[in-house]
Design an enzyme around this catalytic site. Structure first.
Site, PDB file in Angstrom:
ATOM      1  N   SER A 149      38.519  31.546  -2.000  1.00 57.67           N
ATOM      2  CA  SER A 149      38.583  31.327  -0.554  1.00 57.67           C
ATOM      3  C   SER A 149      40.013  30.987  -0.163  1.00 57.67           C
ATOM      4  CB  SER A 149      37.672  30.165  -0.151  1.00 57.67           C
ATOM      5  OG  SER A 149      37.925  29.793   1.185  1.00 57.67           O
ATOM      6  N   TYR A 162      34.138  21.749  -1.941  1.00 57.79           N
ATOM      7  CA  TYR A 162      34.091  23.207  -1.767  1.00 57.79           C
ATOM      8  C   TYR A 162      35.453  23.825  -2.092  1.00 57.79           C
ATOM      9  CZ  TYR A 162      33.744  27.816   0.318  1.00 57.79           C
ATOM     10  OH  TYR A 162      33.776  29.186   0.504  1.00 57.79           O
TER      11      TYR A 162
END
Ligand SMILES: NC(=O)c1ccc[n+]([C@@H]2O[C@H](COP(=O)([O-])OP(=O)(O)OC[C@H]3O[C@@H](n4cnc5c(N)ncnc54)[C@H](O)[C@@H]3O)[C@@H](O)[C@H]2O)c1
Length: 255
Positions: A149, A162
């Protein structure tokens, strides 16, 4: 309509987390290029729907089934079934499954240790478990594509577990690239910026506008924007590219 003579002809691609969102877009994109696609997810009904959409668009009949990327038994069973579907080979693994939309955003002092463990289990251990299980079936010229990401580069606040899990995916990609490179298998990562999936819409009210003013292309990312990068990393044009991370975010970060 699927291109049965395309670069995917005769090749099998396993897409994890393919019940919806980016995973479904990858599965449809690969099928359109003639890959035999295997779609797997903890969400079995969503997977069946993805398989149905592939068939509807004239793609090669997909394999679909239940997968828990954190389970040794489940990853082994799925790898064996997909290899049987692929005449003994799994040419491409797209490690897309993750916990994303449901991850609580909170300051680091308030991150729940149990949620930390879950996020690391699915997002970081998961890609390892999947590649470990698929490794015996990855042929010379095989491809692994891991979903990281762009948050790793921006260091998004209040999302420690995350972001850390997705940073780990970049590290894991490099080690896998070295180890599997000896067998002429490439391993790369894609780091999407904010992309409009069902999960992203669930994160905020104004998802269409989020971060657009900081993006060179001045628009939100859509799932199909990321599919081309995965096809490139899975295909013949990236044969000498490995251990890398492609940021696909419309020009929001330059890394
Ligand atoms: N959407 C974005 O803005 C964005 C940005 C950067 C990276 N990503 C990454 O892209 C990928 C897809 O994101 P998305 O927006 O489509 O999210 P999503 O939540 O729709 O997709 C994740 C899928 O993984 C599945 N999954 C969860 N736990 C699993 C498990 N234990 N075993 C197997 N499957 C499991 C879910 O059921 C779901 O279908 C994720 O890796 C995410 O971290 C997304």
């Amino acid at each position: 309509m699927a291109d049965t003579t395309g670069e995917g002809a005769g090749r099998t691609a396993l897409v994890t987390g393919a019940a919806g969102g980016l995973g479904r877009s990858f599965a449809l994109g690969f099928a359109a290029r003639g890959y035999r696609v295997a779609v797997a997810d903890v969400n079995v009904a969503g997977c069946a729907e993805t398989a149905h959409l592939i068939r509807d668009r004239g793609g090669p009949t997909p394999w679909h089934g239940e997968l828990d990327v954190t389970s040794e038994e489940s990853t082994r069973q799925v790898a064996e079934s997909v290899a049987a579907f692929g005449d003994g080979r799994i040419d491409v693994v797209v490690n897309n499954a993750a916990v994303y939309g449901a991850v609580t955003r909170s300051p680091l002092e308030e991150v729940d240790p149990a949620e930390w463990d879950l996020v690391m289990d699915v997002n970081l251990k998961g890609p390892w478990m999947v590649v470990r299980a698929c490794s015996p079936f990855l042929p010379e010229g095989g491809r692994v594509v891991n979903l990281s990401s762009a948050t790793v580069y921006s260091g998004s606040e209040n999302w420690l577990h995350y972001v850390a899990s997705k940073g780990g995916v970049i590290a894991l990609t490099r080690v896998m690239a070295k180890e599997l490179g000896r067998r002429s298998i490439t391993v790369n990562a894609i780091a999407p910026g904010f992309t409009l999936t069902e999960a992203s819409y669930g994160l905020m009210d104004n998802a269409e506008e989020y971060g657009v003013d900081r993006t060179a292309l001045r628009r939100a990312g859509r799932p199909d924007d990321v599919v081309g990068a995965a096809l490139f990393l899975a295909g013949p044009d990236s044969a000498y590219l490995t251990g890398q991370t492609l940021v696909v975010d419309g020009g929001r970060q330059f890394v």
